[in-house]
Design a protein around this motif. Sequence first.
Motif, mmCIF file in Angstrom:
data_model
loop_
_atom_site.group_PDB
_atom_site.id
_atom_site.type_symbol
_atom_site.label_atom_id
_atom_site.label_comp_id
_atom_site.label_asym_id
_atom_site.label_seq_id
_atom_site.Cartn_x
_atom_site.Cartn_y
_atom_site.Cartn_z
ATOM 1 N N VAL A 1 0.855 -1.186 0.000
ATOM 2 C CA VAL A 1 0.000 0.000 0.000
ATOM 3 C C VAL A 1 0.891 1.236 0.000
ATOM 4 O O VAL A 1 1.860 1.307 0.761
ATOM 5 N N ILE A 2 0.579 2.194 -0.855
ATOM 6 C CA ILE A 2 1.211 3.502 -0.795
ATOM 7 C C ILE A 2 0.179 4.464 -0.224
ATOM 8 O O ILE A 2 -0.897 4.634 -0.784
ATOM 9 N N ALA A 3 0.479 5.027 0.929
ATOM 10 C CA ALA A 3 -0.502 5.828 1.655
ATOM 11 C C ALA A 3 -0.047 7.282 1.715
ATOM 12 O O ALA A 3 1.069 7.576 2.143
ATOM 13 N N THR A 4 -0.911 8.188 1.285
ATOM 14 C CA THR A 4 -0.689 9.618 1.404
ATOM 15 C C THR A 4 -2.031 10.313 1.279
ATOM 16 O O THR A 4 -2.956 9.774 0.651
ATOM 17 N N GLU A 5 -2.156 11.486 1.920
ATOM 18 C CA GLU A 5 -3.451 12.166 1.921
ATOM 19 C C GLU A 5 -3.875 12.596 0.525
ATOM 20 O O GLU A 5 -5.063 12.650 0.221
ATOM 21 N N ASP A 6 -2.922 12.911 -0.339
ATOM 22 C CA ASP A 6 -3.214 13.351 -1.708
ATOM 23 C C ASP A 6 -3.198 12.139 -2.626
ATOM 24 O O ASP A 6 -2.136 11.614 -2.966
ATOM 25 N N LEU A 7 -4.385 11.678 -3.021
ATOM 26 C CA LEU A 7 -4.458 10.447 -3.816
ATOM 27 C C LEU A 7 -3.885 10.622 -5.216
ATOM 28 O O LEU A 7 -3.515 9.635 -5.864
ATOM 29 N N SER A 8 -3.786 11.841 -5.716
ATOM 30 C CA SER A 8 -3.132 12.039 -7.017
ATOM 31 C C SER A 8 -1.640 11.739 -6.905
ATOM 32 O O SER A 8 -1.043 11.142 -7.807
ATOM 33 N N VAL A 9 -1.047 12.130 -5.774
ATOM 34 C CA VAL A 9 0.354 11.794 -5.518
ATOM 35 C C VAL A 9 0.495 10.296 -5.319
ATOM 36 O O VAL A 9 1.426 9.664 -5.835
ATOM 37 N N ALA A 10 -0.448 9.696 -4.582
ATOM 38 C CA ALA A 10 -0.408 8.247 -4.349
ATOM 39 C C ALA A 10 -0.472 7.479 -5.662
ATOM 40 O O ALA A 10 0.249 6.492 -5.853
ATOM 41 N N THR A 11 -1.330 7.929 -6.573
ATOM 42 C CA THR A 11 -1.467 7.248 -7.862
ATOM 43 C C THR A 11 -0.187 7.356 -8.679
ATOM 44 O O THR A 11 0.246 6.387 -9.321
ATOM 45 N N ALA A 12 0.438 8.535 -8.663
ATOM 46 C CA ALA A 12 1.697 8.707 -9.383
ATOM 47 C C ALA A 12 2.784 7.804 -8.802
ATOM 48 O O ALA A 12 3.537 7.148 -9.540
ATOM 49 N N LEU A 13 2.873 7.734 -7.471
ATOM 50 C CA LEU A 13 3.863 6.871 -6.835
ATOM 51 C C LEU A 13 3.556 5.399 -7.082
ATOM 52 O O LEU A 13 4.467 4.580 -7.230
ATOM 53 N N GLN A 14 2.278 5.062 -7.120
ATOM 54 C CA GLN A 14 1.867 3.683 -7.392
ATOM 55 C C GLN A 14 2.451 3.203 -8.720
ATOM 56 O O GLN A 14 2.960 2.080 -8.825
ATOM 57 N N ARG A 15 2.398 4.058 -9.722
ATOM 58 C CA ARG A 15 2.924 3.685 -11.045
ATOM 59 C C ARG A 15 4.432 3.462 -10.995
ATOM 60 O O ARG A 15 4.959 2.592 -11.698
ATOM 61 N N GLU A 16 5.116 4.241 -10.168
ATOM 62 C CA GLU A 16 6.566 4.139 -10.129
ATOM 63 C C GLU A 16 7.055 2.918 -9.357
ATOM 64 O O GLU A 16 8.106 2.368 -9.663
ATOM 65 N N VAL A 17 6.297 2.503 -8.348
ATOM 66 C CA VAL A 17 6.767 1.426 -7.465
ATOM 67 C C VAL A 17 6.302 0.050 -7.923
ATOM 68 O O VAL A 17 7.005 -0.951 -7.736
ATOM 69 N N SER A 18 5.113 -0.033 -8.518
ATOM 70 C CA SER A 18 4.584 -1.338 -8.940
ATOM 71 C C SER A 18 5.503 -1.990 -9.964
ATOM 72 O O SER A 18 6.084 -1.323 -10.826
ATOM 73 N N ARG A 19 5.593 -3.304 -9.857
ATOM 74 C CA ARG A 19 6.460 -4.021 -10.781
ATOM 75 C C ARG A 19 5.998 -5.475 -10.874
ATOM 76 O O ARG A 19 6.035 -6.222 -9.895
ATOM 77 N N GLY A 20 5.545 -5.908 -12.067
ATOM 78 C CA GLY A 20 5.189 -7.300 -12.292
ATOM 79 C C GLY A 20 4.178 -7.815 -11.285
ATOM 80 O O GLY A 20 3.084 -7.261 -11.143
ATOM 81 N N VAL A 21 4.553 -8.854 -10.544
ATOM 82 C CA VAL A 21 3.642 -9.448 -9.564
ATOM 83 C C VAL A 21 3.732 -8.769 -8.207
ATOM 84 O O VAL A 21 3.146 -9.243 -7.236
ATOM 85 N N PHE A 22 4.478 -7.662 -8.130
ATOM 86 C CA PHE A 22 4.463 -6.838 -6.919
ATOM 87 C C PHE A 22 3.463 -5.711 -7.173
ATOM 88 O O PHE A 22 3.735 -4.751 -7.884
ATOM 89 N N ARG A 23 2.276 -5.850 -6.583
ATOM 90 C CA ARG A 23 1.195 -4.909 -6.823
ATOM 91 C C ARG A 23 1.110 -3.907 -5.681
ATOM 92 O O ARG A 23 1.256 -4.268 -4.517
ATOM 93 N N VAL A 24 0.871 -2.659 -6.028
ATOM 94 C CA VAL A 24 0.780 -1.591 -5.037
ATOM 95 C C VAL A 24 -0.581 -0.924 -5.153
ATOM 96 O O VAL A 24 -1.019 -0.560 -6.246
ATOM 97 N N TYR A 25 -1.253 -0.788 -4.013
ATOM 98 C CA TYR A 25 -2.560 -0.143 -3.946
ATOM 99 C C TYR A 25 -2.419 1.205 -3.260
ATOM 100 O O TYR A 25 -1.530 1.393 -2.429
#
Length: 333
Positions: free
Chosen positions: A149-173
């Motif tokens: 889980v990537i947690a931050t109050e600003d979900l637009s920032v969370a979504t941007a970070l989600q794209r950067e951290v997710s990789r293959g079968v490592f899923r980030v919400y």
Amino acid sequence: MRVTVLGAGSWGTTVAALMCRRDHEVLLWARNPDVATEVNQQRSNEAYLPGARLPARLRATSDLEEASGHAELLVVGVPTGAFRETLQLAQPYLAPWIPVVSLGKGLERGTHLRMTEVIKEVLPGRPAAALTGPNLAREILAGQAAASVIATEDLSVATALQREVSRGVFRVYTHHDVVGCEVGGALKNVIAIATGMAQGLGVGDNTRAAVMSRGLAELTTLAVAMGGEATTLAGLAGMGDLVATCMSPHSRNRHVGEQLGLGHSLEEVLGGMRMVAEGVRTASTVVELAEQHGVDLPIARTIHDVVSGRIRAADAYRGLTRAVPAGHESEPG
């Protein structure tokens, strides 16, 4: 994107490797120059990830100025006890706008601050986020499926970070409840010491299950008292992380508890470990927070008594079994 990861322990190195495979320019900062040299020359970090092969694109340095100046995204994976100091030393070299992601699962002693709160104090004006969940580094680096889980109050920032951290079968919400996610990540380490003690003492699976279940209730109680949401603790940042940390033989905090249960002193256990077991430091802070917020956390209190030397592990576990509610008490829904 230029990514800097501060902290070359098992999880920091793993996150650096994951992000490197997304074709980012990743620089891993290691406090120990020998670790940085090993990463660069041998593509390994045997002290923290024995047998693992690191990406050829991953670079490492022991120069904090170089690492900080490189960053367009800063990921901080140092132990919580060194978190503030490391950020203070890095601050003069950091760009003013970059997002900062904490990998830490603990609370600052004395201030009781969560790691994203420390980030906001030391590096004001920068988006702060927490990456948390059931993240056993060796399994993730080996390519096994996992979620975080990537947690931050600003979900637009969370979504941007989600794209950067997710990789293959490592899923980030993404998640908006930073308080719940960080409190769950911190307190589960204390509960993992309790379940490790159960293993060392040889109690049954029923007892371990009871302690884990009531431990989840304590996570939820404290998180809600601090402003988090109860539903958060039913997900990856709560129950998911708790189960992984309590059950895995790779868990540092579970290992500490197991060795205490076998009769070893805390000094002996910690002296034989290279990596930090955050639950030992967190226990006292959690007890102080419980008193501050007027909530009862009997398992956390008992573990605090063990690691502070007030009682022995064997005596403590008799207390832990009494911490499981009797029939007249109601189980939370």
